[in-house]
Design a protein around this motif. Structure first.
Motif, PDB file in Angstrom:
ATOM      1  N   CYS A 207       0.881  -1.010   0.040  1.00  0.00           N
ATOM      2  CA  CYS A 207      -0.015  -0.029  -0.055  1.00  0.00           C
ATOM      3  C   CYS A 207       0.914   1.414  -0.003  1.00  0.00           C
ATOM      4  N   GLY A 208       2.245   0.942   0.180  1.00  0.00           N
ATOM      5  CA  GLY A 208       3.108   2.281   0.000  1.00  0.00           C
ATOM      6  C   GLY A 208       3.756   2.761   1.382  1.00  0.00           C
ATOM      7  N   MET A 209       3.233   1.987   2.318  1.00  0.00           N
ATOM      8  CA  MET A 209       3.758   2.491   3.676  1.00  0.00           C
ATOM      9  C   MET A 209       5.082   1.626   4.129  1.00  0.00           C
ATOM     10  N   ARG A 210       5.903   2.195   5.084  1.00  0.00           N
ATOM     11  CA  ARG A 210       6.907   1.366   5.722  1.00  0.00           C
ATOM     12  C   ARG A 210       6.370   0.649   6.456  1.00  0.00           C
ATOM     13  N   ALA A 211       7.102  -0.758   6.699  1.00  0.00           N
ATOM     14  CA  ALA A 211       6.620  -1.501   7.735  1.00  0.00           C
ATOM     15  C   ALA A 211       7.829  -2.094   8.335  1.00  0.00           C
ATOM     16  N   VAL A 212       7.438  -2.269   9.848  1.00  0.00           N
ATOM     17  CA  VAL A 212       8.509  -2.589  11.014  1.00  0.00           C
ATOM     18  C   VAL A 212       7.957  -3.936  11.594  1.00  0.00           C
ATOM     19  N   GLN A 213       8.718  -5.111  11.483  1.00  0.00           N
ATOM     20  CA  GLN A 213       8.336  -6.187  12.102  1.00  0.00           C
ATOM     21  C   GLN A 213       8.811  -6.497  13.494  1.00  0.00           C
ATOM     22  N   VAL A 214       7.845  -6.565  14.744  1.00  0.00           N
ATOM     23  CA  VAL A 214       8.474  -6.947  15.880  1.00  0.00           C
ATOM     24  C   VAL A 214       8.699  -8.371  16.055  1.00  0.00           C
ATOM     25  N   ARG A 215       9.631  -8.621  16.889  1.00  0.00           N
ATOM     26  CA  ARG A 215      10.170 -10.129  16.993  1.00  0.00           C
ATOM     27  C   ARG A 215       9.456 -10.719  18.233  1.00  0.00           C
ATOM     28  N   THR A 216       8.197 -10.346  18.284  1.00  0.00           N
ATOM     29  CA  THR A 216       7.440 -11.182  19.231  1.00  0.00           C
ATOM     30  C   THR A 216       6.076 -11.633  18.560  1.00  0.00           C
ATOM     31  N   GLY A 217       5.172 -12.143  19.325  1.00  0.00           N
ATOM     32  CA  GLY A 217       3.972 -12.637  18.874  1.00  0.00           C
ATOM     33  C   GLY A 217       4.186 -13.887  18.021  1.00  0.00           C
ATOM     34  N   LYS A 218       3.437 -13.497  16.714  1.00  0.00           N
ATOM     35  CA  LYS A 218       3.484 -14.295  15.659  1.00  0.00           C
ATOM     36  C   LYS A 218       5.008 -14.867  14.827  1.00  0.00           C
ATOM     37  N   TYR A 219       5.895 -13.581  15.180  1.00  0.00           N
ATOM     38  CA  TYR A 219       7.137 -13.736  14.587  1.00  0.00           C
ATOM     39  C   TYR A 219       7.869 -14.945  14.871  1.00  0.00           C
ATOM     40  N   ARG A 220       8.405 -15.550  13.689  1.00  0.00           N
ATOM     41  CA  ARG A 220       9.367 -16.752  13.592  1.00  0.00           C
ATOM     42  C   ARG A 220      10.756 -16.436  12.985  1.00  0.00           C
ATOM     43  N   PRO A 221      11.753 -16.827  13.496  1.00  0.00           N
ATOM     44  CA  PRO A 221      12.793 -16.499  13.055  1.00  0.00           C
ATOM     45  C   PRO A 221      12.995 -16.926  11.502  1.00  0.00           C
ATOM     46  N   SER A 222      12.367 -17.749  10.957  1.00  0.00           N
ATOM     47  CA  SER A 222      12.127 -17.991   9.513  1.00  0.00           C
ATOM     48  C   SER A 222      11.814 -16.808   8.572  1.00  0.00           C
ATOM     49  N   ASP A 223      10.923 -16.106   9.347  1.00  0.00           N
ATOM     50  CA  ASP A 223      10.274 -14.997   8.599  1.00  0.00           C
ATOM     51  C   ASP A 223      11.139 -13.925   7.999  1.00  0.00           C
ATOM     52  N   GLU A 224      12.550 -14.031   8.746  1.00  0.00           N
ATOM     53  CA  GLU A 224      13.707 -13.156   8.171  1.00  0.00           C
ATOM     54  C   GLU A 224      14.002 -13.597   6.691  1.00  0.00           C
ATOM     55  N   ASN A 225      13.788 -14.950   6.184  1.00  0.00           N
ATOM     56  CA  ASN A 225      14.260 -15.431   4.915  1.00  0.00           C
ATOM     57  C   ASN A 225      12.819 -15.548   4.155  1.00  0.00           C
ATOM     58  N   HIS A 226      12.007 -14.818   4.427  1.00  0.00           N
ATOM     59  CA  HIS A 226      10.612 -14.976   3.809  1.00  0.00           C
ATOM     60  C   HIS A 226      10.814 -14.577   2.128  1.00  0.00           C
ATOM     61  N   PRO A 227      10.243 -15.417   1.183  1.00  0.00           N
ATOM     62  CA  PRO A 227      10.661 -15.205  -0.099  1.00  0.00           C
ATOM     63  C   PRO A 227      10.050 -13.926  -0.778  1.00  0.00           C
ATOM     64  N   GLN A 228       8.895 -13.550  -0.106  1.00  0.00           N
ATOM     65  CA  GLN A 228       8.449 -12.229  -0.938  1.00  0.00           C
ATOM     66  C   GLN A 228       8.528 -10.936  -0.133  1.00  0.00           C
ATOM     67  N   VAL A 229       8.479 -11.146   1.038  1.00  0.00           N
ATOM     68  CA  VAL A 229       8.422  -9.948   2.106  1.00  0.00           C
ATOM     69  C   VAL A 229       9.594  -9.444   2.683  1.00  0.00           C
ATOM     70  N   LYS A 230      10.079  -8.154   2.733  1.00  0.00           N
ATOM     71  CA  LYS A 230      11.254  -8.163   3.512  1.00  0.00           C
ATOM     72  C   LYS A 230      10.776  -6.563   4.243  1.00  0.00           C
ATOM     73  N   PRO A 231      10.610  -6.505   5.719  1.00  0.00           N
ATOM     74  CA  PRO A 231      10.316  -5.540   6.263  1.00  0.00           C
ATOM     75  C   PRO A 231      11.329  -4.212   6.229  1.00  0.00           C
ATOM     76  N   ASP A 232      10.715  -3.128   6.466  1.00  0.00           N
ATOM     77  CA  ASP A 232      12.022  -1.880   6.407  1.00  0.00           C
ATOM     78  C   ASP A 232      12.918  -1.802   7.678  1.00  0.00           C
ATOM     79  N   ALA A 233      12.431  -2.664   8.550  1.00  0.00           N
ATOM     80  CA  ALA A 233      13.297  -2.667  10.016  1.00  0.00           C
ATOM     81  C   ALA A 233      12.595  -3.642  10.747  1.00  0.00           C
ATOM     82  N   TYR A 234      13.624  -4.401  11.538  1.00  0.00           N
ATOM     83  CA  TYR A 234      13.054  -5.440  12.515  1.00  0.00           C
ATOM     84  C   TYR A 234      13.127  -4.457  14.091  1.00  0.00           C
TER      85      TYR A 234
END
Lengths: 249, 249
Positions: A207-234
């Motif tokens: 949608c054109g926003m920046r997005a930060v992923q928190v390393r809590t809740g649903k987060y899994r370390p494997s998210d950091e290798n997601h094939p499509q999505v890369k957060p602007d920051a962790y």
């Protein structure tokens, strides 16, 4: 600037829940909570958050059911509802006679064999089946274990009726746009904070926003290798997200 | 030559049911019934057909559950079953302790919220989730209305666990090959007679057989414009199919 955040209230640790809004509010940033919660009305959801110490109002919450109501009214759609009992009041103003579409939410115990067949029959009986889904989550965790989320039942109905559901909720672009409109902020001036790599981070970025992923809740370390999505920051948690954002203002 | 046919016993008109086998059997053609029925054991299914006047034995029926049992044994798989109560005896010889796969059939009333969550938890808990589905039908008709078929629930579990189910039953190629093997006949010498354009006609053709569609049962006039599948011939009913085949011998 503004910050949109999506705490799943039931699972937030209290200290963080209380910490976040005052710091943001004091900064003058606008705050909008984007939730896919469909097991309760926004009123109930907000009361629960207030009980946890949040300074939050109903207007600061963007949720699938009110978004669906807007869409239903715009298009003259009369829904057959397959949703949680506690969500039904959200549709109080909507004409539900002689349905010409099906709205599906996380119905939990209401996902019975009989109710699914009934929703299916309404849908397959329409000349042009319209299926509106309040999110497309795959599953979620409750104290008594993992549960299938609305997305799984959406897929069942899609397949049976050979239709594609219209998703109202994250990660739908229109849903984030609606949250931005409620704040009166363009996407490039907004930051999404979330724990779900696809629904929160991917949806907001699309949608054109920046997005930060928190390393809590649903987060899994494997998210950091997601094939499509890369957060602007962790960040390690919500408090750190707030600190980081405020320090860069 | 040989003829494979798939009458859905519960919906066959009696006159045709009685008519078909004697004419075929007298001709010397081999006959194999290919059914996706998973709401009863083959034994029960055959008894019902015999009650309708069919001269048929269990060995002449190819059905998903026995095919699944072969596959489970070959691969050392121990299933968690989400199937109809009446189908359970078909899995009597199969080790079901400490499951390493899920087998889903048309479970009907057993498609409860609790049972679906349980099957999902088994599947998502496996290192390499294996989902075996006894067919992939979208829906079927019963006296009290349309019902979602196993394919819809298969899609729900596929989506939730990000896996692709292995389908045992029509239109899977292996299923038709199994029927041919049971008759000892190569595909080019076999003819499938069926009412379902995709499961019966498409599946058999994909396997190298010819296929005739009957204009009864599930048949709809729109089938004749199907974008992918074109039957080798149409007949108005089973009796006509038999007449046509016998007249061309």
């Amino acid at each position: 600037h503004s910050v949109t955040s999506r705490p799943r209230a039931w699972s937030l640790q209290k200290c963080k829940a209380v910490l976040l809004p005052p710091a943001i509010k004091a900064s003058g940033l606008k705050l909008q909570f984007c939730t896919n919660e469909t097991q309760a009305t926004r009123e109930k959801f907000v009361k629960k958050l207030q009980g946890l110490g949040f300074d939050i109002s109903v207007a600061e919450v963007t949720a699938p059911a009110p978004a669906a109501c807007r869409l239903l009214k715009e298009r003259g759609l009369r829904p057959h509802l397959l949703v949680h009992d506690d969500l039904v009041p959200e549709f109080a103003d909507i004409d539900k006679t002689n349905p010409n579409c099906v709205v599906i939410g996380d119905a939990a115990e209401n996902f019975s064999y009989a109710n699914l067949n009934e929703a299916f029959r309404v849908l397959i009986g329409l000349e042009k089946p319209v299926l509106i889904s309040l999110g497309k989550g795959r599953y979620y965790k409750e104290t008594d274990g993992l549960k299938l989320d609305v997305g799984a039942y959406m897929k069942a109905l899609e397949y049976a009726c050979d239709v594609e559901a219209e998703v109202v909720g994250k990660p739908a672009k229109a849903f984030f746009e609606s949250a931005l409109a409620e704040m009166g902020v363009p996407p490039e001036q907004a930051i999404m904070i979330g724990d779900d790599i696809v629904s929160d981070v991917g949806g907001a970025q699309q949608c054109g926003m920046r997005a930060v992923q928190v390393r809590t809740g649903k987060y899994r370390p494997s998210d950091e290798n997601h094939p499509q999505v890369k957060p602007d920051a962790y960040v390690n948690n919500l408090a750190e997200a707030v600190d980081t954002i405020l320090s860069q203002m």
